[in-house]
Design a protein around this motif. Structure first.
Motif, PDB file in Angstrom:
ATOM      1  N   LEU A 109      -2.903 -10.259  -0.532  1.00 24.70           N
ATOM      2  CA  LEU A 109      -1.854  -8.190  -0.114  1.00 24.70           C
ATOM      3  C   LEU A 109      -2.521  -7.383   0.770  1.00 24.70           C
ATOM      4  O   LEU A 109      -4.351  -7.143   0.502  1.00 24.70           O
ATOM      5  CB  LEU A 109      -2.674  -7.917  -2.093  1.00 24.70           C
ATOM      6  CG  LEU A 109      -2.410  -8.805  -3.120  1.00 24.70           C
ATOM      7  CD1 LEU A 109      -2.613  -7.151  -3.884  1.00 24.70           C
ATOM      8  CD2 LEU A 109      -0.532  -8.941  -2.906  1.00 24.70           C
ATOM      9  N   SER A 110      -2.141  -6.979   1.423  1.00 23.59           N
ATOM     10  CA  SER A 110      -2.133  -5.885   2.615  1.00 23.59           C
ATOM     11  C   SER A 110      -1.840  -4.921   2.751  1.00 23.59           C
ATOM     12  O   SER A 110      -0.726  -4.853   2.273  1.00 23.59           O
ATOM     13  CB  SER A 110      -2.240  -6.333   4.262  1.00 23.59           C
ATOM     14  OG  SER A 110      -1.647  -6.084   5.097  1.00 23.59           O
ATOM     15  N   PHE A 111      -2.744  -4.049   3.101  1.00 20.21           N
ATOM     16  CA  PHE A 111      -2.404  -2.357   2.590  1.00 20.21           C
ATOM     17  C   PHE A 111      -2.950  -1.480   3.612  1.00 20.21           C
ATOM     18  O   PHE A 111      -3.844  -1.499   3.968  1.00 20.21           O
ATOM     19  CB  PHE A 111      -3.622  -1.883   1.446  1.00 20.21           C
ATOM     20  CG  PHE A 111      -3.160  -2.731   0.168  1.00 20.21           C
ATOM     21  CD1 PHE A 111      -1.948  -2.318  -0.387  1.00 20.21           C
ATOM     22  CD2 PHE A 111      -3.732  -3.757  -0.481  1.00 20.21           C
ATOM     23  CE1 PHE A 111      -1.575  -2.402  -1.840  1.00 20.21           C
ATOM     24  CE2 PHE A 111      -2.960  -4.229  -2.267  1.00 20.21           C
ATOM     25  CZ  PHE A 111      -1.973  -3.936  -2.197  1.00 20.21           C
ATOM     26  N   ASP A 112      -2.154  -1.011   4.275  1.00 22.58           N
ATOM     27  CA  ASP A 112      -2.231   0.302   5.701  1.00 22.58           C
ATOM     28  C   ASP A 112      -3.664   1.602   4.880  1.00 22.58           C
ATOM     29  O   ASP A 112      -2.429   1.508   3.746  1.00 22.58           O
ATOM     30  CB  ASP A 112      -0.750   1.308   6.036  1.00 22.58           C
ATOM     31  CG  ASP A 112      -0.911   2.403   6.832  1.00 22.58           C
ATOM     32  OD1 ASP A 112      -2.343   2.215   7.761  1.00 22.58           O
ATOM     33  OD2 ASP A 112      -0.984   3.329   6.293  1.00 22.58           O
ATOM     34  N   PHE A 113      -4.164   1.928   5.205  1.00 18.18           N
ATOM     35  CA  PHE A 113      -4.967   2.717   4.554  1.00 18.18           C
ATOM     36  C   PHE A 113      -4.881   4.436   4.723  1.00 18.18           C
ATOM     37  O   PHE A 113      -4.033   4.622   3.232  1.00 18.18           O
ATOM     38  CB  PHE A 113      -6.351   3.223   5.822  1.00 18.18           C
ATOM     39  CG  PHE A 113      -7.497   3.317   4.122  1.00 18.18           C
ATOM     40  CD1 PHE A 113      -7.680   2.966   3.355  1.00 18.18           C
ATOM     41  CD2 PHE A 113      -7.738   4.822   5.092  1.00 18.18           C
ATOM     42  CE1 PHE A 113      -8.812   3.921   2.585  1.00 18.18           C
ATOM     43  CE2 PHE A 113      -8.765   6.242   3.902  1.00 18.18           C
ATOM     44  CZ  PHE A 113      -9.619   4.860   3.435  1.00 18.18           C
ATOM     45  N   ASP A 114      -4.275   4.901   5.881  1.00 17.72           N
ATOM     46  CA  ASP A 114      -3.914   6.486   5.657  1.00 17.72           C
ATOM     47  C   ASP A 114      -2.515   6.849   5.254  1.00 17.72           C
ATOM     48  O   ASP A 114      -1.739   6.198   6.080  1.00 17.72           O
ATOM     49  CB  ASP A 114      -4.391   7.392   7.023  1.00 17.72           C
ATOM     50  CG  ASP A 114      -5.933   7.486   7.271  1.00 17.72           C
ATOM     51  OD1 ASP A 114      -6.053   8.042   6.545  1.00 17.72           O
ATOM     52  OD2 ASP A 114      -5.854   6.415   7.947  1.00 17.72           O
ATOM     53  N   GLY A 115      -1.836   7.237   4.229  1.00 19.87           N
ATOM     54  CA  GLY A 115      -1.018   7.562   3.981  1.00 19.87           C
ATOM     55  C   GLY A 115       0.660   5.784   3.378  1.00 19.87           C
ATOM     56  O   GLY A 115       1.285   6.396   2.862  1.00 19.87           O
ATOM     57  N   THR A 116      -0.402   5.141   3.218  1.00 16.52           N
ATOM     58  CA  THR A 116      -0.451   4.274   2.034  1.00 16.52           C
ATOM     59  C   THR A 116      -1.351   4.000   1.101  1.00 16.52           C
ATOM     60  O   THR A 116      -0.465   4.043   0.283  1.00 16.52           O
ATOM     61  CB  THR A 116      -0.468   2.709   3.142  1.00 16.52           C
ATOM     62  OG1 THR A 116       0.879   3.037   4.194  1.00 16.52           O
ATOM     63  CG2 THR A 116       0.274   1.675   2.205  1.00 16.52           C
ATOM     64  N   LEU A 117      -2.178   3.814   1.083  1.00 18.55           N
ATOM     65  CA  LEU A 117      -3.097   3.256   0.177  1.00 18.55           C
ATOM     66  C   LEU A 117      -4.130   4.694  -0.754  1.00 18.55           C
ATOM     67  O   LEU A 117      -4.287   5.227  -1.842  1.00 18.55           O
ATOM     68  CB  LEU A 117      -4.092   2.660   0.542  1.00 18.55           C
ATOM     69  CG  LEU A 117      -5.610   2.621  -0.344  1.00 18.55           C
ATOM     70  CD1 LEU A 117      -4.563   1.811  -1.858  1.00 18.55           C
ATOM     71  CD2 LEU A 117      -7.002   1.355  -0.028  1.00 18.55           C
ATOM     72  N   CYS A 118      -4.287   5.851   0.331  1.00 17.20           N
ATOM     73  CA  CYS A 118      -5.185   7.064   0.903  1.00 17.20           C
ATOM     74  C   CYS A 118      -4.635   8.484   1.058  1.00 17.20           C
ATOM     75  O   CYS A 118      -3.588   8.266   2.002  1.00 17.20           O
ATOM     76  CB  CYS A 118      -6.177   6.829   1.235  1.00 17.20           C
ATOM     77  SG  CYS A 118      -8.044   8.605   1.421  1.00 17.20           S
ATOM     78  N   ASP A 119      -4.665   8.858   0.410  1.00 20.27           N
ATOM     79  CA  ASP A 119      -4.123  10.492   0.497  1.00 20.27           C
ATOM     80  C   ASP A 119      -5.655  12.060   0.359  1.00 20.27           C
ATOM     81  O   ASP A 119      -5.704  11.884  -0.476  1.00 20.27           O
ATOM     82  CB  ASP A 119      -3.435  10.936  -0.349  1.00 20.27           C
ATOM     83  CG  ASP A 119      -2.973  12.114  -0.006  1.00 20.27           C
ATOM     84  OD1 ASP A 119      -3.518  12.944   1.067  1.00 20.27           O
ATOM     85  OD2 ASP A 119      -1.639  13.015  -0.411  1.00 20.27           O
ATOM     86  N   PRO A 120      -6.302  12.014   1.582  1.00 21.89           N
ATOM     87  CA  PRO A 120      -7.326  12.738   1.621  1.00 21.89           C
ATOM     88  C   PRO A 120      -7.472  13.818   0.592  1.00 21.89           C
ATOM     89  O   PRO A 120      -8.014  14.501   0.005  1.00 21.89           O
ATOM     90  CB  PRO A 120      -7.726  12.779   2.975  1.00 21.89           C
ATOM     91  CG  PRO A 120      -6.740  12.654   3.636  1.00 21.89           C
ATOM     92  CD  PRO A 120      -5.999  11.389   2.901  1.00 21.89           C
TER      93      PRO A 120
END
Length: 283
Positions: A25-36
């Motif tokens: 399973l591959s996830f982009d970080f900013d905007g896909t997995l994480c919203d600061p």
């Protein structure tokens, strides 16, 4: 140079030679997995699902981002991840994994090949890049960025300005097979066509013996399209906040367009793929 960073969080149980992972399973970080700006930045349900899929589907997981290694590690710490990913792809191309001390260690062979290819690329095409830089600095308000390991990058003032810049770049690199770029909103970096989010993810999967039919990838921006490719990952998705170009790409490829945003969208897509009882359609 091999770089490693230490995190004070626990790892998930590791896979073994006798019991290897089945899914990646591959996830982009900013905007896909994480919203600061959200609290918490990543949905707790996401981490619960990863733990469940570890058991039910033997799934390993990782972050696939344009961030540097240090910036990615900072993001993981700021978001208070309860455990580490199994791998990182950083700068859209370099591979790292946590060792038994929870320190991030680079994939020496892949990262070295990547470094050599990019050094040759930037030397071979320095005149072309100089021409593009001259045009950017004379015709736009964008800034040409140079930093260690990144001798050619652009920061535009607006997304529409970057659209304008990309049109110019496309006409000048169309005949050059090995040079391409990675765009994320107003940011762009030039890179070698053989090294991107898709090929790095594919290399992680190859080393684990996982085929494209057991790879899931989700992202929201232009630089994610290389891994949102059904030749590489047969299960692809984007969150509801993805840019229009990525949404169109997902629809054209027959992937899953989530209604929910950021990590809630990732949860929705995994519900669809693994039939985990969420409110979602088939992926």
């Amino acid at each position: 140079m091999n770089i490693s960073f230490c995190l004070t969080v626990n790892s998930l149980p590791v896979f073994s030679v006798d019991e290897p992972p089945v899914w990646l399973l591959s996830f982009d970080f900013d905007g896909t997995l994480c919203d600061p700006d959200d609290s918490p930045p990543v949905s707790p349900r996401f981490f619960e699902m990863i733990q469940e899929l570890r058991i039910s589907q033997k799934a390993c997981w990782g972050i696939n981002t344009g961030r540097s290694l240090m910036h990615t590690v900072e993001g993981i710490m700021d978001a208070k991840f309860p455990y580490l990913p199994d791998f990182l792809v950083v700068r859209e191309r370099e591979i790292y994994r946590p060792n038994r001390f929870s320190r991030w260690v680079g994939d020496k062979q892949w990262n070295k090949s990547c470094e050599v290819a990019h050094n040759k690329l930037f030397r071979r095409h320095r005149r072309l890049l100089a021409k593009i830089r001259k045009w950017v600095e004379s015709k736009t308000a964008a800034v040409w960025g140079i930093q260690e390991g990144e001798p050619a990058g652009i920061v535009a003032s607006t997304s529409s300005e970057m659209d304008f810049i990309v049109q110019y770049i496309d006409t000048h690199i169309a005949s050059v097979r090995e040079i391409c770029y990675q765009r994320n909103g107003i940011y762009l970096r030039f890179s070698h066509c053989d090294y991107h989010k898709g090929t790095a993810m594919q290399e992680v999967a190859r080393q684990l013996g996982i085929g494209s039919e057991k790879i899931f990838a989700i992202g929201d921006s232009h630089n994610d399209t290389d891994m949102l490719n059904k030749d590489i990952a047969q299960s692809i998705a984007c969150p509801g906040n993805a840019c229009d170009e990525v949404k169109a790409h997902i629809i054209n490829q027959g992937g899953y367009l989530a209604e929910s945003h950021v990590s809630a969208g990732a949860v929705e897509a995994m519900n669809a793929l693994f039939d985990m009882g969420g409110d979602s359609k088939n992926i």
